[in-house]
Design a protein around this motif. Structure first.
Motif, PDB file in Angstrom:
ATOM      1  N   ALA A   1       0.813  -1.214   0.000  1.00  0.00           N
ATOM      2  CA  ALA A   1       0.000   0.000   0.000  1.00  0.00           C
ATOM      3  C   ALA A   1       0.846   1.263   0.000  1.00  0.00           C
ATOM      4  O   ALA A   1       0.472   2.266  -0.595  1.00  0.00           O
ATOM      5  N   ARG A   2       1.986   1.226   0.636  1.00  0.00           N
ATOM      6  CA  ARG A   2       2.828   2.424   0.673  1.00  0.00           C
ATOM      7  C   ARG A   2       3.392   2.768  -0.701  1.00  0.00           C
ATOM      8  O   ARG A   2       3.710   3.917  -0.966  1.00  0.00           O
TER       9      ARG A   2
ATOM     10  N   GLU B   1      -3.286  -6.683   0.843  1.00  0.00           N
ATOM     11  CA  GLU B   1      -2.661  -5.387   1.129  1.00  0.00           C
ATOM     12  C   GLU B   1      -3.709  -4.355   1.523  1.00  0.00           C
ATOM     13  O   GLU B   1      -3.501  -3.570   2.450  1.00  0.00           O
TER      14      GLU B   1
ATOM     15  N   GLU C   1      -3.996  -2.226   4.957  1.00  0.00           N
ATOM     16  CA  GLU C   1      -4.093  -0.765   4.918  1.00  0.00           C
ATOM     17  C   GLU C   1      -5.364  -0.294   5.624  1.00  0.00           C
ATOM     18  O   GLU C   1      -5.378   0.764   6.261  1.00  0.00           O
TER      19      GLU C   1
ATOM     20  N   ARG D   1      -5.294   0.830   9.192  1.00  0.00           N
ATOM     21  CA  ARG D   1      -4.722   2.142   9.491  1.00  0.00           C
ATOM     22  C   ARG D   1      -5.557   3.305   8.963  1.00  0.00           C
ATOM     23  O   ARG D   1      -5.289   4.447   9.290  1.00  0.00           O
ATOM     24  N   ARG D   2      -6.520   3.007   8.105  1.00  0.00           N
ATOM     25  CA  ARG D   2      -7.308   4.058   7.468  1.00  0.00           C
ATOM     26  C   ARG D   2      -8.796   3.779   7.693  1.00  0.00           C
ATOM     27  O   ARG D   2      -9.380   2.940   7.004  1.00  0.00           O
TER      28      ARG D   2
END
Length: 189
Positions: A24-25, A108, A112, A115-116
């Motif tokens: 994701a980053r 992924e 993610e 965190r979101r």
């Protein structure tokens, strides 16, 4: 926002590949543009922000993993029994193998989403919708078991696929078909 459906699909396919390869980053508009082979700035013309790109990518992953109607029709010629459920799960494994990047990208996105909060809400809705559609399909087709059967199969297959795609040597690369058979034998009445 640009409205070319073929270009939007190419961009979400590229986003899936970027997620699977870089996580994701690594998912940026620039990375998607490069992967899709389009001019810089194209992805930002199709998606208002990264959250929209993530949401549309999640929806597209589920579309890519949808069973082929011809294959499904052929499978559904069989009696509505445990053997058919087993065959349907083997088809799922085949589809995941055919689109390994899609499933890894979905993993992924799940990470993610921890965190979101916005992504978690969107992904939860998408996955819940897919699960409920699977339950309705299973029951509507007269397959053995009930809602709980489908949910337990979903959880078991999710774990099995995660294990197989991320650490295949834990269970052994060749163990997957037999494990699918065992899951259905133990879960499906």
């Amino acid at each position: 926002m640009a409205q070319n459906p073929a270009r939007r699909t190419a961009l979400t396919d590229a986003a899936i590949d970027v997620l699977a390869e870089q996580g994701a980053r690594g998912l940026t508009f620039r990375a998607v543009d490069v992967r899709a082979g389009v001019p810089a700035g194209t992805a930002s013309n199709y998606f208002a922000n990264r959250d929209e790109l993530l949401d549309q990518t999640a929806r597209h992953i589920h579309h890519r993993l949808t069973p082929d109607p011809v294959v499904l029709a052929e499978l559904l010629r069989a009696p509505r029994d445990r053997a058919l459920v087993t065959a349907l799960l083997h088809d799922l494994v085949r589809r995941v193998h055919a689109d390994r990047s899609g499933y890894l990208a979905l993993l992924e996105l799940r990470l993610e989403a921890t965190r979101r909060p916005e992504l978690r809400a969107q992904l939860t809705a998408t996955v819940r919708e897919q699960l409920e559609a699977n339950v309705a399909y299973h029951l509507g087709e007269g397959l053995p078991g009930d809602r709980e059967t489908v949910v337990v199969l979903y959880l078991a297959m999710t774990g099995l696929l995660v294990e197989h795609l991320t650490l295949p040597d834990v269970l052994g690369v060749d163990a997957l078909p037999a494990l699918v058979d065992t899951l259905t034998a133990r879960i499906v009445p």
